[in-house]
Design an enzyme around this catalytic site. Structure first.
Site, PDB file in Angstrom:
ATOM      1  N   LYS A  53      -5.017  29.614  14.652  1.00  0.00           N
ATOM      2  CA  LYS A  53      -4.714  29.906  13.249  1.00  0.00           C
ATOM      3  C   LYS A  53      -3.620  30.974  13.242  1.00  0.00           C
ATOM      4  O   LYS A  53      -3.798  32.063  13.792  1.00  0.00           O
ATOM      5  CB  LYS A  53      -5.975  30.423  12.549  1.00  0.00           C
ATOM      6  CG  LYS A  53      -5.761  30.992  11.134  1.00  0.00           C
ATOM      7  CD  LYS A  53      -5.683  29.884  10.111  1.00  0.00           C
ATOM      8  CE  LYS A  53      -5.684  30.436   8.688  1.00  0.00           C
ATOM      9  NZ  LYS A  53      -6.998  30.973   8.291  1.00  0.00           N
ATOM     10  N   SER A  55       0.101  32.425  10.806  1.00  0.00           N
ATOM     11  CA  SER A  55       0.754  32.412   9.506  1.00  0.00           C
ATOM     12  C   SER A  55       1.766  31.276   9.443  1.00  0.00           C
ATOM     13  O   SER A  55       2.442  30.979  10.433  1.00  0.00           O
ATOM     14  CB  SER A  55       1.498  33.736   9.276  1.00  0.00           C
ATOM     15  OG  SER A  55       0.619  34.825   9.240  1.00  0.00           O
ATOM     16  N   THR A 115       2.909  35.348   6.500  1.00  0.00           N
ATOM     17  CA  THR A 115       3.386  34.816   5.229  1.00  0.00           C
ATOM     18  C   THR A 115       3.424  35.922   4.187  1.00  0.00           C
ATOM     19  O   THR A 115       4.337  35.966   3.354  1.00  0.00           O
ATOM     20  CB  THR A 115       2.484  33.670   4.750  1.00  0.00           C
ATOM     21  OG1 THR A 115       2.435  32.667   5.763  1.00  0.00           O
ATOM     22  CG2 THR A 115       3.013  33.063   3.468  1.00  0.00           C
ATOM     23  N   ALA A 116       2.453  36.806   4.228  1.00  0.00           N
ATOM     24  CA  ALA A 116       2.427  37.917   3.273  1.00  0.00           C
ATOM     25  C   ALA A 116       3.715  38.729   3.356  1.00  0.00           C
ATOM     26  O   ALA A 116       4.331  39.051   2.331  1.00  0.00           O
ATOM     27  CB  ALA A 116       1.210  38.804   3.551  1.00  0.00           C
ATOM     28  N   HIS A 159      -6.461  38.798   2.050  1.00  0.00           N
ATOM     29  CA  HIS A 159      -7.882  38.480   2.196  1.00  0.00           C
ATOM     30  C   HIS A 159      -8.751  39.209   1.174  1.00  0.00           C
ATOM     31  O   HIS A 159      -8.417  39.305   0.003  1.00  0.00           O
ATOM     32  CB  HIS A 159      -8.347  38.762   3.625  1.00  0.00           C
ATOM     33  CG  HIS A 159      -7.619  37.962   4.671  1.00  0.00           C
ATOM     34  ND1 HIS A 159      -7.253  36.655   4.487  1.00  0.00           N
ATOM     35  CD2 HIS A 159      -7.195  38.305   5.911  1.00  0.00           C
ATOM     36  CE1 HIS A 159      -6.640  36.211   5.565  1.00  0.00           C
ATOM     37  NE2 HIS A 159      -6.578  37.193   6.446  1.00  0.00           N
TER      38      HIS A 159
END
Length: 283
Positions: A53, A55, A115-116, A159
């Site tokens: 997992k 981004s 991505t943030a 999150h």
């Protein structure tokens, strides 16, 4: 088979059945639990891991060694990263309409390839005169205390921080998800599942989709596992986290999901923020 994902509730909820042998005809899994900044870098430097997992913003660095798996990840609406500063009025968050607040400031982010952070850079290029100052990378669970304690001027959070930032006396400068959705009309592409191209990718997709379906069919089965790995999180917050990040795009990206990913990466390439890549290779 080696798999790596975060200890966050959405990931442990999604992968519970898979890594516990509850999906027929799957191998045993050796699990690495790691913060997104770690997995983003592992994807680019350590191809011993089979499934990860990461981004979506990190995809340009890992192709062509890995392939995007169109399920198991995190996209959605109303679930974007927030930019926070100190200052809270005691009843509800105060949203600053003036992005110049961040000009020249020290901002903490959870990963330079997240991505943030990419959304933040795209937004700041349009809205922060002269740009922000120093960027400090730190684990996401350390960001809010650092903003509260004045160690940094602002923090980019992800999150469960969406549900808890008021507890730290913080206020919202911008909801980057709301900005992205209003600007593009698309969902927010956050976390991607990738697998080594040398593997049987159709099987991996089937396994992960089956694990998602199992999680939805038997939601109580994973509760102990989820809470064992949640970082000092209340069970109601963990459930809110799952409800927000595990959705239709987790089962299948679909056309809207792919459109969100390609739009994000094309904009990032246009701004010179990520390496050039062939977006068709994502399919």
């Amino acid at each position: 088979m080696k798999i790596a994902f975060s200890p966050c509730p959405n990931d442990t909820f999604v992968f519970h059945a898979l890594v516990h042998g509850l999906i027929p005809d799957t191998p045993s899994f050796e699990v690495t639990y790691a913060d997104i900044d770690i997995t983003n870098n592992l994807a680019a430097t350590n191809n011993e891991l089979d499934i990860m997992k990461i981004s979506y913003a990190a995809l340009p660095w890992i192709l062509p060694e890995y392939k995007l798996i169109p399920c198991g990840g995190a996209l959605g609406r109303g679930c974007g990263p927030l930019v926070l500063t100190a200052g809270y009025n005691g009843t509800e968050a105060t949203v600053s309409p003036d992005p110049s607040l961040l000009s020249g400031k020290r901002v903490a982010v959870p990963s330079e390839r997240s991505t943030a952070y990419l959304l933040f850079r795209l937004w700041a290029a349009q809205n922060v005169p002269g740009g922000v100052g120093e960027i400090v990378v730190m684990p996401f669970h350390e960001i809010m205390p650092a903003v509260r304690d004045g160690l940094i001027d602002a923090g980019l959070v992800i999150h469960e921080a969406r549900f808890t930032y008021q507890n730290y006396g913080l206020s919202q400068v911008v909801d980057l998800g709301s900005w992205w959705e209003s600007d593009t009309g698309l969902p927010i592409p956050l976390g991607a599942i990738i697998a080594r191209r040398s593997l049987d990718l159709s099987n991996i997709q089937r396994w992960i989709q089956s694990s998602v379906e199992y999680a939805w069919q038997y939601p109580d089965a994973s509760k102990k596992y989820v809470m064992e790995h949640a970082q000092e999180m209340d069970s109601s917050v963990a459930q809110s986290h799952i409800d927000l990040y595990v959705n239709e795009f987790t089962a299948s990206l679909g056309e809207d999901g792919y459109a969100a990913i390609t739009t994000l990466l094309q904009r990032a390439m246009d701004e010179g923020l990520v390496p050039q890549m062939d977006l068709l290779s994502l399919r």
